[in-house]
Motif scaffolding. Structure first.
Motif, PDB file in Angstrom:
ATOM      1  N   PRO A 165       0.817  -1.233   0.000  1.00 55.02           N
ATOM      2  CA  PRO A 165       0.000   0.000   0.000  1.00 55.02           C
ATOM      3  C   PRO A 165       0.846   1.278   0.000  1.00 55.02           C
ATOM      4  O   PRO A 165       0.488   2.252  -0.652  1.00 55.02           O
ATOM      5  CB  PRO A 165      -0.821  -0.109   1.288  1.00 55.02           C
ATOM      6  CG  PRO A 165      -0.851  -1.555   1.633  1.00 55.02           C
ATOM      7  CD  PRO A 165       0.428  -2.145   1.101  1.00 55.02           C
ATOM      8  N   ILE A 166       1.965   1.271   0.725  1.00 54.31           N
ATOM      9  CA  ILE A 166       2.838   2.451   0.736  1.00 54.31           C
ATOM     10  C   ILE A 166       3.345   2.734  -0.686  1.00 54.31           C
ATOM     11  O   ILE A 166       3.328   3.870  -1.155  1.00 54.31           O
ATOM     12  CB  ILE A 166       4.024   2.244   1.713  1.00 54.31           C
ATOM     13  CG1 ILE A 166       3.522   2.296   3.165  1.00 54.31           C
ATOM     14  CG2 ILE A 166       5.117   3.285   1.474  1.00 54.31           C
ATOM     15  CD1 ILE A 166       4.571   1.878   4.209  1.00 54.31           C
ATOM     16  N   SER A 197       0.677   4.135  -2.952  1.00 54.79           N
ATOM     17  CA  SER A 197       0.440   5.564  -2.714  1.00 54.79           C
ATOM     18  C   SER A 197       1.505   6.421  -3.398  1.00 54.79           C
ATOM     19  O   SER A 197       1.194   7.403  -4.069  1.00 54.79           O
ATOM     20  CB  SER A 197       0.415   5.853  -1.216  1.00 54.79           C
ATOM     21  OG  SER A 197       0.401   7.251  -0.980  1.00 54.79           O
ATOM     22  N   TYR A 198       2.782   6.037  -3.247  1.00 53.66           N
ATOM     23  CA  TYR A 198       3.836   6.819  -3.910  1.00 53.66           C
ATOM     24  C   TYR A 198       3.705   6.769  -5.429  1.00 53.66           C
ATOM     25  O   TYR A 198       4.025   7.730  -6.129  1.00 53.66           O
ATOM     26  CB  TYR A 198       5.224   6.348  -3.476  1.00 53.66           C
ATOM     27  CG  TYR A 198       5.692   7.017  -2.199  1.00 53.66           C
ATOM     28  CD1 TYR A 198       6.053   8.362  -2.195  1.00 53.66           C
ATOM     29  CD2 TYR A 198       5.762   6.318  -0.998  1.00 53.66           C
ATOM     30  CE1 TYR A 198       6.469   8.987  -1.032  1.00 53.66           C
ATOM     31  CE2 TYR A 198       6.177   6.933   0.169  1.00 53.66           C
ATOM     32  CZ  TYR A 198       6.535   8.273   0.146  1.00 53.66           C
ATOM     33  OH  TYR A 198       6.946   8.890   1.296  1.00 53.66           O
ATOM     34  N   SER A 208      -3.201   4.451  -5.719  1.00 50.80           N
ATOM     35  CA  SER A 208      -4.183   4.067  -4.691  1.00 50.80           C
ATOM     36  C   SER A 208      -5.548   4.672  -4.957  1.00 50.80           C
ATOM     37  O   SER A 208      -5.666   5.797  -5.423  1.00 50.80           O
ATOM     38  CB  SER A 208      -3.749   4.577  -3.315  1.00 50.80           C
ATOM     39  OG  SER A 208      -2.466   4.184  -3.023  1.00 50.80           O
ATOM     40  N   GLU A 209      -6.572   3.933  -4.597  1.00 53.21           N
ATOM     41  CA  GLU A 209      -7.926   4.492  -4.515  1.00 53.21           C
ATOM     42  C   GLU A 209      -8.015   5.284  -3.213  1.00 53.21           C
ATOM     43  O   GLU A 209      -7.482   4.857  -2.193  1.00 53.21           O
ATOM     44  CB  GLU A 209      -8.956   3.360  -4.436  1.00 53.21           C
ATOM     45  CG  GLU A 209      -8.961   2.409  -5.580  1.00 53.21           C
ATOM     46  CD  GLU A 209      -9.990   2.780  -6.628  1.00 53.21           C
ATOM     47  OE1 GLU A 209     -10.689   3.802  -6.440  1.00 53.21           O
ATOM     48  OE2 GLU A 209     -10.074   2.068  -7.636  1.00 53.21           O
TER      49      GLU A 209
END
Lengths: 411, 411
Positions: free
Chosen positions: A397-398, A401-402, A406-407
């Motif tokens: 997930p990290i 995001s970068y 991501s939703e």
């Protein structure tokens, strides 16, 4: 396009002895430079104190709760061997072995070396047994030889992985009958199928050309198949569906290739990347960097650190890290413009020679990642970094995001 | 009485660029002095890598698991607009819009500016439609105009939020019919009600005085209502029942006011606190400090940091932080005798202009809180603080403990 190169040193984590660890001792200027410019931390692959297998740890690192998705090693190993598993298939790990007249195991590996011709002949024998099984039980089977005496056995039909191993796991004992581990009819049938395969293999293997030749030379016969580690193939949402990440894995080890495939990564091989502590990394790194142009995330699996650890070989473990770092050197400028993750799937201290439950160091480099004080990637230094202490399941997930994939949850 | 002032910079978190961030760059002597004397850390508003909306993040920060309590934005927006929602009510966000003769959307905002008189006239029209709906379906409706073309539509009765939007979300397309998203009878009725409202609005809006005037001037007509983001009002235990905390929120933004109301905070407005990057904070801080005498916790929401971030305005973001800090200056002595939390609900990097999933800095000051080495509140410094890396949902229990309000778990 910004992309992530994710380098994973299998079993790379260690415990300090005489003030050092293999990661701390290794001369690795590229990785340490990325550490200097990026964020470091400690990561519990599954949870604090949990001793992970490589399969469960990789599932977690790829963003899948292993307590939900892990269903025994067999399925992942079969996937890694290139078997096209369907959800519901049940797979076992197998050994070709040698038993005496009474059925007592005298060599769990039938001499370990199995020639390609021998492997092919055994696959032929198993295909023949498979026809009988299919007629009798309506269960189709597929056997594939992998490395040396090892193979995978896949059952498809109304089957269950809830059956016991036939492998006694030591010499001097008889092959065990497989027994159902729950009351399900499918477990009963599966145990029967396994026992039938075991019996048929013992009687039919007498006819193998390999055994005529082995017998004449006094070599261990291939006259038994031992079955263990049953697992069913779960239904897994791909990493692209779950995290919007287009991912590739470069890996030589069947199990890791299997996990990567199971989560929908495209899996590549590279010359020199076999999965031993003597692996060469130039081709693997070259391929990984090329793939970064086409994928959001490229995962590069380095097995040698774990192999050296199981051998108790400190210097060998250091060498693997140093050779990988040297292979990165030509691409330092490219890496600087992208994201790089360096971590491990679990500790395998050379003093313990087995997986242990400590957190492992983790490094996240990126042009817009916080720069902390850590200038060296190791267990002895990363704990003071900006990432703090995270879990394996946080990594994907990290990265999503970068990567801007991501939703958003909510408004 | 000891109390907490909790300052939240919406979207305040950022990513480092050229060695700095807005929090790092801002001259904010009061906040940095509190950082020097208190504990700092990094906080994942929901979980590592998760990109939060402001609504889900605020729920988590107030001590409510958003995966359990978040039920779509509509309900929180309606609460924020001052509608007294009951558990089970279903609320939608609406746009007044302009469609052509064929029902194709030509302006999703009907020119954006809606005068107070126009808004009132539309509310009257919707009340009339509501009477028809109530007679026909037994569902009562309430429409309230909020800002510009925006409004909220609340349905009460045997209704469901599991229906699709009518808003095509782009011009040049027709209004979509709402459709049930599951097999529940209530979803079917709700979709019918929405479609009836849509049709009645189109036909009855011809009679609006606003449209006679707009038509004569060639301005976009208010001849359609677009519905989106349905959510039902969950049953939420108040922050007082759950954590024994008497809490007030000072906020200008409808959505945040809605979340605060939903968890049972008393919600206040202050002059100058509208929710833009040009907000003035003197009155808001004055009010917040006054309220500290009557409440255990006073939450002060600062929207400007997020607004500036969405504009990519680094300097504007810095200004918001600096103006807030300046407004705190007269009360520094009071704050020193109480607890102060400074944090953010998510990062909105000015380079990205959208919410991202990184952790945000968090500061906890109090006379009996551990003093760490951090002397500046920012992403570049707080990771080395005594709080370590925590989650948004940890904050409220931590405050309840310092306030002496927590129930003991066990003996």
């Amino acid at each position: 396009m910004t992309s992530v190169l994710w380098i994973l040193f299998d079993g790379g984590g260690d415990r300090p002895r005489e003030g050092t660890t293999p990661f701390f001792a290794a001369l690795k200027p590229v990785i340490d430079s990325l550490a200097s410019y990026g964020s470091c931390g400690m990561m519990d692959p599954i949870a604090p104190g949990i001793r992970p297998g490589s399969d469960t740890a990789h599932l977690a690192l790829f963003g899948y709760d292993p307590y939900k998705y892990y269903t025994g090693r067999g399925a992942f190993e079969a996937l890694g061997a290139g078997v096209d598993l369907k959800p519901g298939d049940v797979a076992f790990r197998t050994n070709l072995a040698t038993v005496d007249e009474r059925g007592i195991v005298v060599d769990r590996r039938a001499g370990r070396y199995i020639s390609p011709e021998e492997a092919q002949e055994v696959e032929g024998l198993m295909a023949k047994i498979g026809e009988e099984i299919e007629r009798k039980y309506g269960v189709s089977i597929l056997y594939k030889s992998t490395v040396e005496h090892r193979g995978v056995l896949v059952l498809r039909g109304a089957v269950s992985h809830r059956v016991s191993d036939t492998d006694p796991h030591k010499v001097g004992e008889a092959i065990k009958p497989s027994a159902p581990l729950d009351g399900d009819e499918r477990a009963k049938v599966t145990a029967e199928v396994i026992n039938e395969i075991t019996a048929r293999f013992r009687s039919l293997s007498k006819e193998l050309e390999a055994n005529k030749r082995r017998g004449s030379k006094g070599e261990p016969l291939i006259n038994a198949i031992l079955v263990r580690g049953g697992g069913y193939m779960p239904s897994i949402e791909s990493i692209h569906d779950k995290y919007k990440i287009r991912a590739a894995a470069v890996a030589g080890v069947a199990l890791i290739r299997g996990v990567a495939k199971a989560v929908g990564m495209d899996v590549y091989t590279a010359e020199g990347l076999v999965g031993t502590k003597f692996d060469k990394f130039d081709e693997a790194v070259k391929l990984a960097v090329q793939l970064m142009k086409r994928y959001d995330l490229v995962f590069l699996h380095v097995k040698g650190t774990d192999s050296a650890s199981h051998d108790g070989d400190f210097r060998g473990k250091v060498d693997v890290v140093e050779r990988l770092d040297a292979a990165l050197r030509p691409y330092e400028a490219v890496l600087r413009e992208n994201y790089v993750v360096v971590t491990s799937d679990h500790a395998t201290p050379v003093s313990v020679r087995e997986h242990t439950g400590e957190p492992v160091p983790v490094l996240l480099y990126g042009p817009d990642v916080i720069r902390d004080d850590v200038t060296k990637f190791s267990e002895l230094t990363c704990w003071r970094g900006a990432l703090g202490r995270i879990k394996g399941i946080d990594i994907t997930p990290i990265l999503a995001s970068y990567l801007g994939l991501s939703e958003k949850f909510g408004e």
